[in-house]
Design an enzyme around this catalytic site. Structure first.
Site, mmCIF file in Angstrom:
data_model
loop_
_atom_site.group_PDB
_atom_site.id
_atom_site.type_symbol
_atom_site.label_atom_id
_atom_site.label_comp_id
_atom_site.label_asym_id
_atom_site.label_seq_id
_atom_site.Cartn_x
_atom_site.Cartn_y
_atom_site.Cartn_z
ATOM 1 C CE1 TYR A 1 9.458 48.867 26.814
ATOM 2 C CE2 TYR A 1 11.754 49.450 27.242
ATOM 3 C CZ TYR A 1 10.474 49.812 26.861
ATOM 4 O OH TYR A 1 10.200 51.124 26.529
ATOM 5 C CD GLN B 1 -1.916 54.929 20.574
ATOM 6 O OE1 GLN B 1 -1.207 55.862 20.899
ATOM 7 N NE2 GLN B 1 -3.213 54.908 20.819
ATOM 8 C CG HIS C 1 3.440 52.890 19.733
ATOM 9 N ND1 HIS C 1 2.637 53.567 20.626
ATOM 10 C CD2 HIS C 1 3.631 53.746 18.681
ATOM 11 C CE1 HIS C 1 2.363 54.771 20.143
ATOM 12 N NE2 HIS C 1 2.941 54.899 18.967
ATOM 13 C CB CYS D 1 19.759 41.942 15.359
ATOM 14 S SG CYS D 1 21.514 42.317 15.106
ATOM 15 C CB CYS E 1 22.638 38.983 18.478
ATOM 16 S SG CYS E 1 21.509 39.192 17.113
ATOM 17 N N GLY F 1 -9.765 53.658 24.322
ATOM 18 C CA GLY F 1 -8.794 53.579 25.421
ATOM 19 C C GLY F 1 -7.464 54.240 25.137
ATOM 20 C CB SER G 1 -4.565 59.857 26.839
ATOM 21 O OG SER G 1 -3.256 59.670 26.334
ATOM 22 C CG ASN H 1 -10.512 57.151 26.743
ATOM 23 O OD1 ASN H 1 -9.749 56.321 26.266
ATOM 24 N ND2 ASN H 1 -10.142 58.005 27.671
HETATM 25 P P1 OAD Z 1 -2.523 56.565 28.054
HETATM 26 O O1 OAD Z 1 -2.107 56.033 29.365
HETATM 27 O O2 OAD Z 1 -1.983 57.882 27.631
HETATM 28 O O3 OAD Z 1 -4.095 56.677 27.990
HETATM 29 C C1 OAD Z 1 -4.943 55.628 28.352
HETATM 30 C C2 OAD Z 1 -6.370 56.106 28.249
HETATM 31 O O4 OAD Z 1 -7.196 54.990 28.533
HETATM 32 C C3 OAD Z 1 -6.749 57.212 29.236
HETATM 33 O O5 OAD Z 1 -7.408 58.256 28.535
HETATM 34 C C4 OAD Z 1 -7.702 56.525 30.217
HETATM 35 O O6 OAD Z 1 -8.745 57.379 30.650
HETATM 36 C C5 OAD Z 1 -8.261 55.406 29.355
HETATM 37 N N1 OAD Z 1 -8.700 54.214 30.111
HETATM 38 C C6 OAD Z 1 -8.212 53.704 31.265
HETATM 39 N N2 OAD Z 1 -8.857 52.583 31.610
HETATM 40 C C7 OAD Z 1 -9.791 52.364 30.649
HETATM 41 C C8 OAD Z 1 -10.774 51.362 30.412
HETATM 42 N N3 OAD Z 1 -10.951 50.357 31.253
HETATM 43 N N4 OAD Z 1 -11.551 51.484 29.303
HETATM 44 C C9 OAD Z 1 -11.392 52.518 28.443
HETATM 45 N N5 OAD Z 1 -10.489 53.498 28.617
HETATM 46 C C10 OAD Z 1 -9.692 53.422 29.683
HETATM 47 O O7 OAD Z 1 -2.197 55.417 26.974
HETATM 48 P P2 OAD Z 1 -2.109 55.532 25.384
HETATM 49 O O8 OAD Z 1 -3.021 56.584 24.870
HETATM 50 O O9 OAD Z 1 -2.245 54.158 24.849
HETATM 51 O O10 OAD Z 1 3.958 54.627 23.591
HETATM 52 O O11 OAD Z 1 -0.612 56.004 25.202
HETATM 53 C C11 OAD Z 1 -0.087 56.136 23.916
HETATM 54 C C12 OAD Z 1 1.387 55.807 23.929
HETATM 55 O O12 OAD Z 1 2.025 56.558 24.962
HETATM 56 C C13 OAD Z 1 1.710 54.370 24.307
HETATM 57 O O13 OAD Z 1 1.597 53.468 23.210
HETATM 58 C C14 OAD Z 1 3.141 54.468 24.752
HETATM 59 C C15 OAD Z 1 3.060 55.741 25.561
HETATM 60 O O14 OAD Z 1 4.191 56.520 25.595
HETATM 61 C C16 OAD Z 1 5.181 54.068 23.578
HETATM 62 O O15 OAD Z 1 5.670 53.503 24.531
HETATM 63 C C17 OAD Z 1 5.886 54.230 22.272
#
Ligand code: OAD
Length: 241
Positions: free
Chosen positions: A62, A99, A117, A125, A144, A184, A186, A210
């Site tokens: 991080y 997210q 998220h 803390c 902390c 954006g 998945s 997307n």
């Molecule tokens: P993902 O990586 O699962 O999905 C990203 C999506 O964005 C994919 O479907 C891509 O096709 C699409 N994408 C990529 N580039 C793009 C662009 N320029 N314009 C539009 N779409 C685009 O990410 P999330 O769905 O955000 O959680 O993932 C959800 C959660 O999974 C995250 O918040 C994280 C992860 O585990 C935590 O860390 C708690």
């Protein structure tokens, strides 16, 4: 039946964004090729158990992501800007749920963002749950700010197995929204993945923007496939035309 998309018809919009909206700002998504999860085991760096097993690795992950977010290369893109414009121009209620743990929506001008998220620029803390802003790296040696114990601070990020933030607020706005935009993401992580279905059950028009089709695409009323930064500016202008 094709439903019409025009702002005068709507009173309450819910927007859900995921990693795809920040991809054009240079932040890696999670599940695309070369995504963040490709080089890491999710259970190592995004779970309470992984943090207990190897805090150093988790802090480091991080800290690196925070440094990148604050570097000169990363800035909001046209997709973030268009959503800020939507919030500004729309006369009804808009709720932006993200997210993403970056602050690019805020930097683009979005005023109220629900970071379900968590946020990379915050630490918490583990004993008192107090949350602090941070632009700096911190680790197991950092004292902390409230209890002064080293190792008490953790990233203010929701890990797998933990409950996302703002769920009551989110449920409330989903139940009354008449337009739901998913951008954006998945749609593979719950509960965010089911927001569309909650909105749809209330009769909201549901739209997905997307890069690629997702498993949920067939369930949306309308889908646009392409980059958010290419699609959103025109989409938002037409919405107000
Ligand atoms: P993902 O990586 O699962 O999905 C990203 C999506 O964005 C994919 O479907 C891509 O096709 C699409 N994408 C990529 N580039 C793009 C662009 N320029 N314009 C539009 N779409 C685009 O990410 P999330 O769905 O955000 O959680 O993932 C959800 C959660 O999974 C995250 O918040 C994280 C992860 O585990 C935590 O860390 C708690």
């Amino acid at each position: 039946m094709q439903k019409d998309i025009h702002h005068k018809k709507f009173t309450s919009i819910v927007i859900l964004t995921g990693a795809g909206i920040s991809a054009e700002s240079g932040i890696k998504t999670f599940r695309d090729e070369d995504g963040l999860w490709e080089n890491h085991r999710v259970e190592d760096i995004a779970s309470p158990e992984g943090f207990q097993r190897n805090p150093k690795m988790v802090y480091n992950f991080y800290n690196e992501r925070r440094k990148q977010l604050l570097s000169n290369e990363v800035k909001p893109n046209r997709g973030h800007m268009a959503l800020a414009q939507l919030e500004n121009d729309f006369k009804g209620q808009t709720t932006l749920i993200t997210q993403n743990v970056d602050d690019l929506h805020e930097r683009a001008g979005s005023k109220s963002v629900l970071h379900m998220h968590g946020e990379l620029l915050k630490m918490r803390c583990q004993f008192t749950n107090q949350v602090f802003l941070t632009k700096k790296s911190f680790d197991e040696k950092t004292a902390c700010l409230c209890c002064h114990k080293p190792g008490a601070l953790r990233p203010h990020i929701v890990w797998f197995g933990e409950v996302p933030f703002y769920m009551d607020d989110i449920q409330r706005v989903l139940e009354k929204c008449d337009l739901f935009l998913s951008i954006g993401t998945s749609g593979q992580v719950y509960p965010a993945a089911m927001f569309m279905q909650v909105a749809r059950q209330q009769g909201a028009l549901t739209i997905e923007i997307n890069k690629d089709p997702t498993a949920n695409s067939p369930l949306f009323d309308k889908t646009f496939h392409g980059k958010a930064g290419d699609i959103l500016p025109d989409f938002i202008s037409n919405f107000f035309a």
